[in-house]
Design an enzyme around this catalytic site. Structure first.
Site, PDB file in Angstrom:
ATOM      1  N   ASP A 335     122.552   0.403  14.844  1.00  0.00           N
ATOM      2  CA  ASP A 335     121.413   0.989  15.533  1.00  0.00           C
ATOM      3  C   ASP A 335     120.178   0.603  14.702  1.00  0.00           C
ATOM      4  OD1 ASP A 335     119.920   2.702  17.262  1.00  0.00           O
ATOM      5  OD2 ASP A 335     119.923   4.198  15.672  1.00  0.00           O
ATOM      6  N   ASP A 537     122.745   6.753  13.516  1.00  0.00           N
ATOM      7  CA  ASP A 537     122.335   8.015  12.898  1.00  0.00           C
ATOM      8  C   ASP A 537     122.005   9.116  13.898  1.00  0.00           C
ATOM      9  OD1 ASP A 537     119.835   6.620  13.617  1.00  0.00           O
ATOM     10  OD2 ASP A 537     118.914   8.392  12.729  1.00  0.00           O
ATOM     11  N   ASP A 541     123.936   8.322  19.352  1.00  0.00           N
ATOM     12  CA  ASP A 541     124.902   7.348  18.850  1.00  0.00           C
ATOM     13  C   ASP A 541     126.320   7.900  18.785  1.00  0.00           C
ATOM     14  OD1 ASP A 541     122.906   5.431  18.435  1.00  0.00           O
ATOM     15  OD2 ASP A 541     122.409   6.276  16.470  1.00  0.00           O
TER      16      ASP A 541
END
Length: 647
Positions: A335, A537, A541
């Site tokens: 990410d 994080d 996610d």
């Protein structure tokens, strides 16, 4: 609320058990020595039955627990274990009249087990010390006084103080005082961190300097320290493939060697005229040698040590299977925000449409984002409070708050509808807006369908992100990928600077899941033995973390949902910890396979020697206990690993 009564129960119990074991072995050895003196040295003429009674007594003291465990195992369907093998071999020695050998072997075996247990206990203790962050008490504010209470009894909103030298017992917000904190138990970093009023502090850190008054924000069961302890304690429950292989191997290996021992005892006597007593003795030696203790014990010990070493470096791994998976890492998917970038957003520009001022645009955006905890929303609120410190947002004026996933937010302010979000939100609501190509995240703002302007928010790439990508490729990772909900322009700039192979931008949460599924399929077409890791994080996610072969969450900035769904937690939010995890995983694998080859090799040699009558019962015990002990000591080398910056 009860006052705290602190004690170190488990550690004291282990020590007491160790002392009792030593006393039992000494007593058994002393009686055995008396039997040998009377039997072999003929110091006093005693009957054979009396001497036999002395041997039996010493045998029961030394080996009674092993025989009991063997019998219990038979009734539970676990026949072929080391207890069964030792019991049948030593009882068989009694049957053929080898009394001293039967007792002596059990004594030697028990001494070896004692040293082995001491080595295991030392290894576990060193790991426990790494995670020795459980607080003993909390200084709870009761009226004008503070009393020591069990952390489990403190509630959210209660006030506690932490003095210099004490551990922070629960997560909370500092409401008074400032200090330096030792966070090494959580993050593996030795540099103290500052804590001041309004800062969030985590349980498990040690207060070094000033007195801190803290308002508790999480109960003990949900606190950082509790979750870390739970992760480490339960990590051994998830076995690596190597561990499962050895469990299956031992299940088939042991019955096979028992059958071979029976054949050694019977076939030479029936077909070659061998002496029954001699071949029975050889088969008993063969049984003792065959115990798979070294494999069954040392291999899980290796993975346990690897997990402990990772924890010391601020990498929490939830099982040996995930540690082992780092050895086969093929694709790493990141990410962007909060993972490769700092996730600390700052308003860098405010552009207005005709008829609107910058103050109006930031105020409208602040009202729209007041209920959100997203980093972008917080940066807007911080900018508004900096520009207008005296103007407080009155939430009573707001209604109909709606968060539109992947687009932005909608809220009514005194009857006027405010929209704040990305270009998709503008297009969805048919807003005629001004498109910008500036680098940074844009939040477009409207009021009652009229475009007011946009706010540009920028994020900063983490210091170690570029080096992490470089090191991953050097360590054999084939592909690095970045997924983000940000604009393609911003994503391209970040990916180009870091050297990432592929980038997918403008993704909604469910689209991230679809991309990871696609990447997994692409990877599996090349080889199904390789693994894919996703590093993220945010709460969005969590689904992706759960479906990846290795889900890796950032523990500092990461949400509770992401940490819960992840298989690995990086406590310092540093992507470079991935490289350290790979180093530890590879060294652990090396040690584990050293133990497998060493144990099987030594056992193979001694099994042949035992079958041919060259190895005695004493040498058989060394082959079993000695190899186990050496394998455990080898596994402990993982805890002392120093390699490429690992401390």
């Amino acid at each position: 609320m009860s006052e705290c009564k602190c004690h170190g129960g488990k550690e004291t119990t282990d020590e007491n058990e160790g002392k009792r074991e030593i006393i039992r072995i000494i007593c058994g050895a002393a009686i055995f020595a008396v039997g040998v003196l009377f039997d072999k040295l003929n110091i006093i003429e005693l009957s054979d039955y009396l001497i036999l009674s002395v041997y039996v007594l010493s045998y029961l003291i030394l080996g009674g627990n092993i025989v009991f465990r063997a019998v219990k195992g038979i009734f539970r369907g676990r026949v072929f274990d080391e207890n069964f093998l030792m019991s049948i071999a030593t009882i068989g020695a009694f049957v053929i009249g080898e009394y001293p050998e039967a007792v002596g072997v059990m004594l030697f075996y028990q001494v070896g087990e004692l040293f082995q247990e001491m080595a295991v206990r030392k290894s576990k203790k060193s790991i426990t010390n790494l995670m020795n962050i459980r607080p003993d008490y909390a200084n709870f504010k009761k009226g004008d006084d503070f009393i020591k209470v069990a952390p489990e009894t403190v509630k959210i909103g209660d006030i506690i103080i932490v003095k210099p030298g004490e551990k922070i017992p629960l997560d909370g917000i500092v409401i008074n005082g400032s200090s330096k904190l030792d966070t090494s138990a959580l993050t593996g970093e030795s540099v103290p961190r500052s804590a001041k009023e309004t800062d969030n502090v985590l349980s498990g850190c040690v207060n070094l300097t000033g007195v801190l008054t803290i308002e508790v924000t999480k109960v003990f069961g949900e606190s950082t320290v509790s979750k870390i302890i739970d992760l480490v304690e339960n990590a051994s429950g998830k076995k690596a493939k190597t561990e499962n292989f050895i469990t299956i191997f031992a299940r088939y290996y042991t019955p096979v060697v028992v059958i071979l021992a029976v054949l050694i005892a019977v076939l030479p006597v029936l077909f070659f005229g061998g002496e029954w007593r001699e071949w029975l003795h050889r088969s008993l030696v063969f049984l003792v040698i065959s115990c798979p203790c070294a494999l069954v014990l040392s291999i899980p010990m290796g993975f346990f040590a690897g997990i402990g070493k990772s924890a010391k470096n601020g990498i929490l791994i939830k099982g040996g299977n995930f540690l082992e998976a780092f050895n086969n890492l093929d694709t790493v998917v990141f990410d962007k925000t909060g993972t490769l970038t700092k996730g600390v957003f700052k308003v860098t520009a405010i552009e207005t449409a005709e008829g609107f001022s910058k103050d109006t645009v930031i105020e409208l955006a602040a009202y729209a984002e007041v209920f959100s905890n997203h980093p972008i929303a917080l940066s807007i609120l911080n900018e508004y409070s900096n520009q207008k410190p005296d103007n407080k947002i009155d939430k009573n004026n707001l209604s109909n708050y709606t968060e539109i996933s992947g687009h932005g937010v909608s809220v009514s302010l005194k009857g006027k509808t405010i929209l704040a979000g990305n270009d998709k939100l503008m297009i969805k609501n048919n807003i005629n807006f001004q498109v910008t190509q500036n680098t940074g995240t844009k939040v477009y703002v409207t009021t009652d369908g009229k475009f007011a302007g946009y706010i540009t928010i920028s994020d900063e790439i983490k210091i170690d992100s570029k080096n992490t990508i470089t090191q991953l490729k050097l360590k054999g990772v084939r592909k690095t990928v970045m997924l983000t909900g940000d604009t393609p322009q911003i994503a391209a700039v970040v990916a180009d600077e870091l050297g990432i192979d592929e980038v997918y931008a403008g993704l909604l949460p469910h689209e991230k899941v679809e991309k990871v599924e696609l990447l997994n399929l692409q990877k599996n077409k090349l080889t199904s033995k390789k693994t894919l890791a996703f590093v993220g994080d945010g709460i969005n996610d969590a689904p992706v973390l759960a479906m990846a072969d290795i889900g890796i969450a950032m523990g500092g900035l990461g949400s509770d949902a992401a940490i819960e769904a992840a298989d690995v937690v990086l406590m310092t939010d540093e992507p470079s910890k991935l490289c350290i995890a790979i180093d530890i995983a590879r060294f652990t694998k090396k040690i584990v396979w050293q133990n497998i080859i060493f144990a099987l090799g030594i056992k193979g040699v001694f099994l042949v020697l035992g079958a041919f009558g060259i190895a005695s019962m004493w040498e058989a015990v060394f082959a079993d206990v000695g190899v186990s002990l050496l394998a455990v000591l080898n596994a402990m080398r993982i805890l002392g690993l120093k390699k490429q910056g690992i401390k």
